[in-house]
Each structure stands twice: as structure tokens, then as C-alpha cells.
Scaffold this active site. Structure first.
Site, PDB file in Angstrom:
ATOM      1  N   HIS A  72      -4.204  -3.994  24.589  1.00 39.31           N
ATOM      2  CA  HIS A  72      -5.610  -3.673  24.804  1.00 39.31           C
ATOM      3  C   HIS A  72      -5.744  -2.206  25.195  1.00 39.31           C
ATOM      4  CE1 HIS A  72      -7.705  -7.828  25.463  1.00 39.31           C
ATOM      5  NE2 HIS A  72      -6.868  -7.847  24.441  1.00 39.31           N
ATOM      6  N   TYR A 199     -15.502  -7.293  32.791  1.00 39.00           N
ATOM      7  CA  TYR A 199     -15.669  -7.421  34.242  1.00 39.00           C
ATOM      8  C   TYR A 199     -17.165  -7.273  34.518  1.00 39.00           C
ATOM      9  CZ  TYR A 199     -10.618  -6.633  34.959  1.00 39.00           C
ATOM     10  OH  TYR A 199      -9.243  -6.731  34.960  1.00 39.00           O
ATOM     11  N   PRO A 291      -7.297 -10.144  42.816  1.00 42.56           N
ATOM     12  CA  PRO A 291      -6.910  -9.995  41.408  1.00 42.56           C
ATOM     13  C   PRO A 291      -7.853  -9.116  40.578  1.00 42.56           C
ATOM     14  CG  PRO A 291      -7.653 -12.220  41.870  1.00 42.56           C
ATOM     15  CD  PRO A 291      -7.563 -11.533  43.173  1.00 42.56           C
ATOM     16  N   LYS A 295      -3.410  -6.301  39.605  1.00 38.48           N
ATOM     17  CA  LYS A 295      -2.259  -5.581  40.146  1.00 38.48           C
ATOM     18  C   LYS A 295      -1.160  -6.465  40.715  1.00 38.48           C
ATOM     19  CE  LYS A 295      -3.607  -1.837  38.827  1.00 38.48           C
ATOM     20  NZ  LYS A 295      -2.897  -1.504  37.582  1.00 38.48           N
ATOM     21  N   TYR A 383      -5.911   1.417  36.466  1.00 37.37           N
ATOM     22  CA  TYR A 383      -5.852   0.117  35.787  1.00 37.37           C
ATOM     23  C   TYR A 383      -4.602   0.009  34.910  1.00 37.37           C
ATOM     24  CZ  TYR A 383      -7.613  -4.145  33.581  1.00 37.37           C
ATOM     25  OH  TYR A 383      -7.753  -5.451  33.151  1.00 37.37           O
TER      26      TYR A 383
HETATM   27  P1  FAS Z   1       5.273 -15.887  43.407  1.00 38.53           P
HETATM   28  O1  FAS Z   1       4.422 -16.506  44.465  1.00 38.53           O
HETATM   29  O2  FAS Z   1       4.851 -15.893  41.987  1.00 38.53           O
HETATM   30  O3  FAS Z   1       6.722 -16.578  43.431  1.00 38.53           O
HETATM   31  C1  FAS Z   1       7.362 -16.908  44.647  1.00 38.53           C
HETATM   32  C2  FAS Z   1       8.300 -18.069  44.381  1.00 38.53           C
HETATM   33  O4  FAS Z   1       8.997 -18.366  45.595  1.00 38.53           O
HETATM   34  C3  FAS Z   1       7.547 -19.339  43.987  1.00 38.53           C
HETATM   35  O5  FAS Z   1       8.091 -19.876  42.800  1.00 38.53           O
HETATM   36  C4  FAS Z   1       7.753 -20.284  45.182  1.00 38.53           C
HETATM   37  O6  FAS Z   1       7.874 -21.632  44.796  1.00 38.53           O
HETATM   38  C5  FAS Z   1       9.056 -19.759  45.759  1.00 38.53           C
HETATM   39  N1  FAS Z   1       9.200 -20.057  47.187  1.00 38.53           N
HETATM   40  C6  FAS Z   1       8.254 -19.990  48.150  1.00 38.53           C
HETATM   41  N2  FAS Z   1       8.769 -20.340  49.350  1.00 38.53           N
HETATM   42  C7  FAS Z   1      10.098 -20.636  49.130  1.00 38.53           C
HETATM   43  C8  FAS Z   1      11.157 -21.062  49.969  1.00 38.53           C
HETATM   44  N3  FAS Z   1      10.971 -21.263  51.273  1.00 38.53           N
HETATM   45  N4  FAS Z   1      12.371 -21.285  49.402  1.00 38.53           N
HETATM   46  C9  FAS Z   1      12.573 -21.060  48.078  1.00 38.53           C
HETATM   47  N5  FAS Z   1      11.601 -20.650  47.213  1.00 38.53           N
HETATM   48  C10 FAS Z   1      10.373 -20.452  47.759  1.00 38.53           C
HETATM   49  N6  FAS Z   1      -2.101 -11.366  39.861  1.00 38.53           N
HETATM   50  C11 FAS Z   1      -2.620 -10.641  38.844  1.00 38.53           C
HETATM   51  O7  FAS Z   1      -2.125  -9.539  38.576  1.00 38.53           O
HETATM   52  N7  FAS Z   1      -3.683 -11.139  38.122  1.00 38.53           N
HETATM   53  C12 FAS Z   1      -4.223 -12.375  38.380  1.00 38.53           C
HETATM   54  O8  FAS Z   1      -5.156 -12.795  37.730  1.00 38.53           O
HETATM   55  C13 FAS Z   1      -3.700 -13.162  39.417  1.00 38.53           C
HETATM   56  N8  FAS Z   1      -4.192 -14.418  39.698  1.00 38.53           N
HETATM   57  C14 FAS Z   1      -3.637 -15.140  40.723  1.00 38.53           C
HETATM   58  C15 FAS Z   1      -4.111 -16.447  41.038  1.00 38.53           C
HETATM   59  C16 FAS Z   1      -3.545 -17.186  42.095  1.00 38.53           C
HETATM   60  C17 FAS Z   1      -4.046 -18.584  42.415  1.00 38.53           C
HETATM   61  C18 FAS Z   1      -2.504 -16.629  42.855  1.00 38.53           C
HETATM   62  C19 FAS Z   1      -1.900 -17.398  44.018  1.00 38.53           C
HETATM   63  C20 FAS Z   1      -2.034 -15.356  42.558  1.00 38.53           C
HETATM   64  C21 FAS Z   1      -2.592 -14.605  41.486  1.00 38.53           C
HETATM   65  N9  FAS Z   1      -2.117 -13.331  41.148  1.00 38.53           N
HETATM   66  C22 FAS Z   1      -2.629 -12.605  40.143  1.00 38.53           C
HETATM   67  C23 FAS Z   1      -1.047 -12.754  41.883  1.00 38.53           C
HETATM   68  C24 FAS Z   1       0.240 -13.349  41.363  1.00 38.53           C
HETATM   69  O9  FAS Z   1       0.289 -13.196  39.977  1.00 38.53           O
HETATM   70  C25 FAS Z   1       1.361 -12.707  42.111  1.00 38.53           C
HETATM   71  O10 FAS Z   1       1.161 -11.317  42.257  1.00 38.53           O
HETATM   72  C26 FAS Z   1       2.705 -12.965  41.485  1.00 38.53           C
HETATM   73  O11 FAS Z   1       2.884 -14.343  41.326  1.00 38.53           O
HETATM   74  C27 FAS Z   1       3.758 -12.348  42.395  1.00 38.53           C
HETATM   75  O12 FAS Z   1       4.987 -12.806  41.992  1.00 38.53           O
HETATM   76  P2  FAS Z   1       6.111 -13.143  43.089  1.00 38.53           P
HETATM   77  O13 FAS Z   1       6.161 -12.048  44.083  1.00 38.53           O
HETATM   78  O14 FAS Z   1       7.325 -13.512  42.307  1.00 38.53           O
HETATM   79  O15 FAS Z   1       5.543 -14.398  43.902  1.00 38.53           O
HETATM   80  C1  PHB Z   2      -6.409 -13.051  33.990  1.00 38.59           C
HETATM   81  O1  PHB Z   2      -6.410 -13.033  32.737  1.00 38.59           O
HETATM   82  O2  PHB Z   2      -6.011 -14.046  34.642  1.00 38.59           O
HETATM   83  C2  PHB Z   2      -6.872 -11.819  34.737  1.00 38.59           C
HETATM   84  C3  PHB Z   2      -7.041 -10.626  34.046  1.00 38.59           C
HETATM   85  C4  PHB Z   2      -7.460  -9.494  34.739  1.00 38.59           C
HETATM   86  C5  PHB Z   2      -7.695  -9.572  36.106  1.00 38.59           C
HETATM   87  C6  PHB Z   2      -7.515 -10.773  36.796  1.00 38.59           C
HETATM   88  C7  PHB Z   2      -7.101 -11.900  36.110  1.00 38.59           C
HETATM   89  O3  PHB Z   2      -8.113  -8.465  36.775  1.00 38.59           O
END
Ligand code: FAS
Ligand code: PHB
Length: 390
Positions: A72, A199, A291, A295, A383
Site C-alpha cells: 500500500h 481512518y 493500534p 505500531k 506511519y
Molecule cells: P504477543 O502478546 O503477541 O505474544 C506473547 C506470547 O507470550 C503469547 O503467545 C502468549 O501466549 C505468551 N505468554 C504470555 N504469558 C506467558 C507465560 N507466562 N509463559 C509462556 N508464554 C506466555 N498491533 C498493531 O500493530 N495493529 C493492530 O491492529 C493491533 N491489534 C491488536 C488487537 C488486540 C486485541 C491486541 C491484544 C493487540 C493488538 N495489536 C495490534 C498489538 C499486537 O499486535 C502486539 O503488538 C503484538 O502481538 C506484539 O507481539 P509480542 O510482543 O510477541 O506479544
Molecule cells: C488491522 O488491519 O487490524 C489494522 C490496521 C491498521 C491499524 C490498526 C489495525 O492502525
């Protein structure tokens, strides 16, 4: 058992770190408390900034992303129905890639399995010991307690993980901002509203039109923190989404049965410092961003690239400089991403307690953005992802 680097968590941060270490011949073991299926069913990020695309491609983990991802070169901002395209590529020479976090995780899981490197899924009661001296990790698997000795521990276990919780509170400073709203997200197998992300600011609340492919869309509505998905049947969701979009986008919206629906709270969190003895925090274990700026996943990737470089320097015998400077190095970039995510969230959301003055400032911010190439360049630079310093 013994390994060089014990990685807690098999999300994108832990898997990418393990992948980079493995390419360098540095042994690691990943401990994940969930099953691979559980990790993959979590619907999260959708947009990869340029640095993440480069890291995946250059480390040999980007083949499917390059084949199936959607490059994109711009995004659309909409403010009470007025729209403006931000031409990311023309303003910065960089672009972003639409490729879901689920797919990034799937690709990294497959590479780790192919490499034969050890990953223990459904590891229960993970506990960190003596992180300031000779670090050890214990965990329960198949009813038996195991002990893992290691040189370093990488806490990649997300916001609710055990790693940050293993650091004495007196050794940490936590900076936090909780926003007075959440995001209600929907995944649907229908073509996206438009070719690029939209957005949208509206007095009723923020809306985001994103996608996972040319046939699968991802939509978000700003909602109350305590909102329940049960209160939002599909018909209500799409009717509200149409009200918040420009007339053209609303007309193009194709309604379909949602295949996933969830509410996520929005908060900004940064923990300092990110090192405690031989324990290092990366990804959501270290920080959370709203989000709005796309980032979260991207910061996790830049954290682990820096952490890998630090470990690689150590094991090549070169120096401890990378390890000693890891926290300060990544925190500079983390705070810039926090600022951008906070700014995008403040610009685009309807704040329940905001007064007329605040709403006029939001509109002026949008009008200035539309009228100023300099302002658009600032948005585009952030971005598509700021450079990793040092
Ligand atoms: P993660 O949370 O992905 O991974 C951590 C891992 O550690 C998990 O698999 C968990 O099961 C494991 N873990 C936890 N405790 C443990 C323990 N005690 N023992 C062993 N393992 C354990 N980011 C964006 O950029 N765009 C988005 O749209 C976006 N939407 C999101 C929506 C939601 C609902 C959430 C919660 C986050 C969102 N994020 C988004 C942010 C998300 O993408 C995170 O930045 C990303 O998952 C970060 O990756 P990790 O640091 O690997 O953490
Ligand atoms: C998504 O596709 O989940 C998404 C994309 C851009 C954002 C947040 C979420 O800023």
C-alpha cells in the site's frame, strides 16, 4: 537442559528473535504457554511498516508475505465525511504492506519447525529464577517440572506475561495512559470498502476500514470500554459503520457475516528500563500502543532486531556494548512510536469528556494536515516507520 537464550513467548517477537538467533547459529529455546492453534487464532495487527517488511525479507522469512501481501502506498483520512489521501510513497519513498500478524506468526512458526530449534508449547507455570546471576527458567510440561539453564532470558511474553512480573517493582518505572474507549473489531469475508485503509473521525466515534486480502476485510468501531460483542449483532455494526464513513465509502461497504468479533481496550504503556540483569524485555512485554498508528507488531519487530544484534555482538566475542545499550537504544524509538500512536488516537477519536474547544482543535489539526505537505510528511514518515538508530 541448557540453552544460550531462553525466549518466553511464541508471539511474533519471540518467534522472530528465535529465527534471527538461529540464522546466526545461536541456540535458543522458546517457551509458550498456549498451543500453536491458540496463538494463531488471535486476530491482531494487519499492517507491516517498511522496516518490518525488510526484516522479514532479508532474514528469509518473507517469501509468502511478498507473494500474498498487499503493498500500500497511501492511506485515506476522513473527518466528518471530508476525505484526504496521504500519499505515503510520494512523501517518503516508503510504503507499507497489508499482511496479517496471524500470517507472519504462521510463517515464523513454520520456519522454526523446519529449523529443528526447540519450542515447548503449552508450557505451564513458567517461572524465572536468578535473572541477575545464573539465570534459570522452570516450567511444567505433561505434568513434570523442567529446569532450563541459560545465558540470557528474552521476555517476549506480552503485556500479561511472567517476565516483566519477575522484575522487582522498585526496579521499574511504568508510564501509562488509558483511553476512555475501546475498539470493536470485525473480520468478514467480503471485499474491502476501498483499495487502501480508511481512518475515519466522526462525532459518534472513530472507524477504521482495513483488510487482510482482496476478499477479507477488517473493520473497527470506537466503542465504550465495557462494550460487549453480544450487544453488536452484525446488522447494528454495519449500520453504525456506515454512519461514520464518507458517503462514498458507506455506499461501497459490502455487508457479510462476521467470522470474528472482539473488543480491545486502548492504552499506552512503556516500561523502563528494558533490562534487568540477564533478562531483557521486548514487544508487548515492554510497551503497549493504541493500534491507531499500526505500531504494536512493528515495534515488537524492531525491538527484537536490536536485541538480536546485541546478543550476536556478545557471542561473536565482539563486545557487550549492544547488551549494555539495548534498553536506551530501543526506548528512544519506542517513545517516538508512542507519541505518534497517541497523536493519531487523539486526532481521530471522539473523547467523551471533550468540550467544544477540543473538538475544534481536532478539526484544525485535520485541516492543517490536509493543507500542509510538511504535516503530511510527518504523518507519512511515522506511519511507514522511523529508522532504527545506532
Ligand atoms: P504477543 O502478546 O503477541 O505474544 C506473547 C506470547 O507470550 C503469547 O503467545 C502468549 O501466549 C505468551 N505468554 C504470555 N504469558 C506467558 C507465560 N507466562 N509463559 C509462556 N508464554 C506466555 N498491533 C498493531 O500493530 N495493529 C493492530 O491492529 C493491533 N491489534 C491488536 C488487537 C488486540 C486485541 C491486541 C491484544 C493487540 C493488538 N495489536 C495490534 C498489538 C499486537 O499486535 C502486539 O503488538 C503484538 O502481538 C506484539 O507481539 P509480542 O510482543 O510477541 O506479544
Ligand atoms: C488491522 O488491519 O487490524 C489494522 C490496521 C491498521 C491499524 C490498526 C489495525 O492502525
Amino acid at each position: 537442559m541448557r540453552t544460550k537464550v531462553a525466549i518466553i513467548g511464541a508471539g511474533p517477537a519471540g518467534l522472530m528473535l528465535g529465527h534471527l538467533l538461529g540464522r546466526e547459529g545461536i541456540d535458543s529455546l522458546i517457551l509458550e504457554r498456549q498451543s500453536p492453534g491458540y496463538v494463531l487464532q488471535r486476530i491482531r495487527a494487519g499492517v507491516l511498516e517498511q522496516g518490518t517488511v525488510d526484516l522479514l525479507r532479508d532474514s528469509g522469512a518473507g517469501a509468502r508475505m511478498l507473494a500474498e501481501g498487499l503493498p500500500h502506498t497511501g492511506i485515506e483520512l476522513s473527518f466528518d465525511g471530508d476525505t484526504h489521501r496521504i500519499d505515503l510513497a510520494a512523501l517518503t519513498g516508503r510504503s507499507v504492506m497489508v499482511y496479517g500478524q496471524t500470517e507472519v506468526t504462521r510463517d515464523l512458526m513454520a520456519l522454526r519447525a523446519q529449523s529443528g530449534a526447540a519450542t515447548v508449547y503449552e508450557a505451564a507455570d513458567v517461572a524465572l529464577h536468578d535473572v541477575g546471576g545464573a539465570p534459570r527458567v522452570t516450567y511444567v510440561k505433561d505434568g513434570r517440572t523442567h529446569e532450563l539453564a541459560c545465558d540470557f532470558i528474552a521476555g517476549c511474553d506480552g503485556f500479561h506475561g511472567v517476565s516483566r512480573a519477575s522484575i522487582p517493582p522498585s526496579a521499574l518505572t511504568v508510564f501509562e495512559r488509558v483511553y476512555p474507549f475501546g475498539w470493536l473489531g470485525v473480520l468478514v469475508d467480503k471485499p474491502p470498502v476501498a483499495d487502501e485503509l480508511i481512518y475515519a473521525h466522526h462525532a459518534r466515534g472513530f472507524a477504521l476500514c482495513s483488510m487482510r486480502s482482496a476478499t477479507r476485510s477488517r473493520y473497527y468501531l470506537q466503542c465504550r470500554i465495557e462494550e460487549s460483542v453480544e450487544a453488536w449483532p452484525d446488522d447494528r455494526f454495519y449500520a453504525e459503520l456506515r454512519r461514520r464513513l464518507s458517503p462514498a465509502a458507506a455506499a461501497a461497504l459490502q455487508q457479510g457475516v462476521s467470522i470474528e468479533k472482539s473488543v480491545a481496550p486502548l492504552r499506552s504503556v512503556v516500561v523502563e528500563p528494558l533490562r534487568f540483569g540477564r533478562l531483557f524485555l521486548a514487544g508487548d512485554a515492554a510497551h503497549i500502543v493504541p493500534p491507531t498508528g499500526a505500531k504494536g507488531l512493528n515495534l515488537a519487530m524492531s525491538d527484537v532486531r536490536c536485541l538480536f544484534e546485541a546478543f550476536a555482538d556478545h557471542y561473536r566475542g565482539n563486545s557487550a556494548a549492544g547488551i549494555d545499550h539495548y534498553s536506551a537504544r530501543v526506548l528512544r524509538r519506542i517513545w517516538k512510536a508512542e507519541r505518534f500512536s497517541w497523536w493519531m488516537t487523539t486526532l481521530l477519536h471522539a473523547f467523551p469528556e471533550s468540550d467544544g474547544f477540543s473538538r475544534r482543535i481536532q478539526r484544525a489539526d485535520f485541516d492543517y494536515l490536509v493543507s500542509s505537505q510538511a504535516a503530511q510528511t510527518v504523518l507519512a514518515e511515522n506511519y511507514t516507520g522511523l529508522p532504527i538508530e545506532g
